[in-house]
Design an enzyme around this catalytic site. Structure first.
Site, mmCIF file in Angstrom:
data_model
loop_
_atom_site.group_PDB
_atom_site.id
_atom_site.type_symbol
_atom_site.label_atom_id
_atom_site.label_comp_id
_atom_site.label_asym_id
_atom_site.label_seq_id
_atom_site.Cartn_x
_atom_site.Cartn_y
_atom_site.Cartn_z
ATOM 1 N N GLU A 173 0.890 -1.175 0.000
ATOM 2 C CA GLU A 173 0.000 0.000 0.000
ATOM 3 C C GLU A 173 0.915 1.208 0.000
ATOM 4 O O GLU A 173 1.634 1.454 0.952
ATOM 5 C CB GLU A 173 -0.916 -0.021 1.222
ATOM 6 C CG GLU A 173 -2.101 0.937 1.089
ATOM 7 C CD GLU A 173 -1.759 2.371 1.457
ATOM 8 O OE1 GLU A 173 -1.537 3.173 0.514
ATOM 9 O OE2 GLU A 173 -1.701 2.686 2.643
ATOM 10 N N CYS B 254 -2.310 8.772 3.375
ATOM 11 C CA CYS B 254 -2.082 8.350 1.994
ATOM 12 C C CYS B 254 -3.276 8.661 1.101
ATOM 13 O O CYS B 254 -3.128 8.764 -0.117
ATOM 14 C CB CYS B 254 -1.734 6.866 1.944
ATOM 15 S SG CYS B 254 -2.898 5.801 2.798
#
Length: 492
Positions: free
Chosen positions: A243, A277
């Protein structure tokens, strides 16, 4: 002693590491990194512990994990303070992180049964069964922005599935990693089931290079994720879950309530000082007077956002970045965009030299070419104006990343079009980009990940499926395939 290997706290044999509060400079933690030999010891401990841990019933493993949840609850105030002091986040936000860690336990237990439980289908001559088995020894690399919650999202489902783990926290948040590990110790995990190694790049490279590793679960930057992908290339036997963040677009189309849209945008771009993020990095705003009014209001409200210390009262919306260096990198990125022709609407400012307290920045890039497709991990929002919705989607998709995307509009038809055309794993409508549910998958495509989403789907990469055809007895079929003869006659 800051490493936890095979059920013992030991002193690292690598370089000394000192962690300071990113705003005050106060020394919070110090310890030595794990060297390559200690990383190897942690792996051997995890390998030795794996057979017994994997053979425990799911219920037995669940008891240990639920004990950890209880310890999180009873130590919530202490862990909240540790995370806040180490990251620079306000107390309120660190408290929400610990709450998310607690909630993750029940969600992960449910996800295990839904995603990777057992199934059985009866057949005329037996049954078809589906089971799931753990990989073995997994490495977990944690990030600094959510040093408790995000590693927890790998560790909990991996333990529930029967894996053993070597956990390396971010070198920027070693204290939080140690604090969480001490709670796991109190939860009564057998020696070797979960091991903690502290360190930076050298420790990480030693860990990812281990031959006797069955997989690696990573949350962090695209650059590091690509390095890990290259390092593990040619090893299909190892599971790799990445990720890696994003250059996320937020499209502001028609706006009925300007203040509501401004609030959503600030939550999307500047919460956690822009260190999520999923944060909006690129804002696409429809041309016209309504867009002008929205942009003026966004700048005015953002100008009032004053970052503060973790324990300030009243509590600030945002705190410091993870380090002064990280804050300076945001300022440098803004200066480079301005030099390319960007029009500064709100300049990011370091409030005080030697700290990481940085005010938000907004810069318009309409008409500027060659803008780097990079994630600036901080409170810096770039703005483009567009004329029609098709153009907005094309601009939003013009990135190598693909984590999150959002639309502010009253028109369901436009959201349906975005759902069809967006290149992102998370697509929100009239909700902040930074809003995500643990009951849904969390991950992206392109440079944002390798199709191994976490959260609800974390169970998928923590176990592999085993299919079986079963019968409790063996009998000769009543009807044989052509060419098979089981008669008693002797063929001459």
């Amino acid at each position: 002693m800051t490493l936890w290997i095979n059920g013992d706290w030991v002193t690292g044999q690598g370089a000394l590491r000192v962690k300071r509060n990113p705003v005050s400079g106060e020394v919070l933690w110090q310890g030595n990194d794990a060297d390559a030999a200690q990383v190897g010891q942690a792996c051997r401990a995890a390998r030795a512990a794996f057979p017994r841990w994997a053979r425990l019933s799911f219920g037995d493993r669940q008891v240990r994990v639920e004990c950890f949840a209880g310890l999180l609850e009873s130590n919530k105030a202490e862990l909240t303070a540790i995370i806040a002091r180490e990251t620079g986040k306000p107390r309120w936000e660190s408290a929400t992180e610990v709450t998310a860690m607690i909630n993750k336990i029940a969600i992960s237990i449910k996800a295990y049964h839904v995603r990777t439980g057992e199934q059985r289908s009866e057949m005329p001559d037996g049954a078809a069964s589906l089971r799931h088995r753990p990989h073995g020894v997994l490495a977990v690399f944690g990030p600094y922005n959510f040093p408790g919650h995000l590693p927890n999202g790998h560790i909990v489902p991996a333990l529930l599935a029967g894996n053993t783990i070597i956990f390396k926290p971010s070198e920027l948040t070693p204290w939080s990693g140690e604090a969480v590990m001490r709670l796991w110790q109190q939860a009564g995990l057998p020696p070797g089931v979960l091991n903690l190694v502290q360190g930076g790049r050298e420790t990480g490279q030693a860990l990812s290079a281990l031959e006797d590793l069955d997989g690696l679960l990573f949350t962090g930057s695209a650059n590091t994720g690509y390095q890990l992908h290259r390092q593990l290339s040619g090893q299909p036997e190892k599971i790799l879950a990445l990720e890696m963040g994003g250059n996320n677009p937020l499209i502001i189309d028609e706006v009925a309530d300007i203040d509501a849209a401004v609030h959503l945008t600030i939550q999307s771009a500047f919460v956690t000082a822009g260190q999520r993020c999923t944060c909006a990095r690129r804002l696409f705003l429809k041309s016209g007077t309504q867009g002008d009014a929205f942009l003026a209001r966004l700048v005015a409200v953002s100008q009032r956002l004053t970052p503060g210390t973790w324990d300030d009262e009243p509590q600030p919306f945002i705190g410091g970045l993870i380090s002064e260096q990280a804050a300076q990198q945001v300022v440098t990125a803004w200066q480079e965009l301005e030099a390319m022709g960007g029009r500064t609407l709100l300049a990011p400012r370091l409030l005080q030299a030697g700290t990481s307290l940085l005010t938000p920045g907004i810069i318009e890039m309409t008409g500027v070419t060659g803008v780097p497709d990079e994630e600036v991990f901080g409170p810096l929002l770039r703005v483009w104006r567009y004329d029609n919705f098709d153009e907005a989607i094309r601009m939003a998709n013009n990135t190598r990343f693909g984590l999150s995307c959002g639309l502010v509009s009253p028109e369901r038809e436009k959201f349906d079009q975005l759902l069809l055309e967006a290149r992102a794993g998370i697509v929100n409508w009239n909700k902040p980009l930074t809003g995500a549910a643990s009951t849904a998958p969390f991950g992206g495509i392109g440079a944002s990940g390798n199709h191994r989403p976490s959260a609800w789907y974390a169970a998928d990469y923590c176990a592999w499926p085993m299919a079986s055809l079963e019968s409790d007895s063996l009998t000769l079929p009543a009807t044989l395939n052509p060419g098979l003869d089981f008669s008693d006659e002797v063929v001459r």
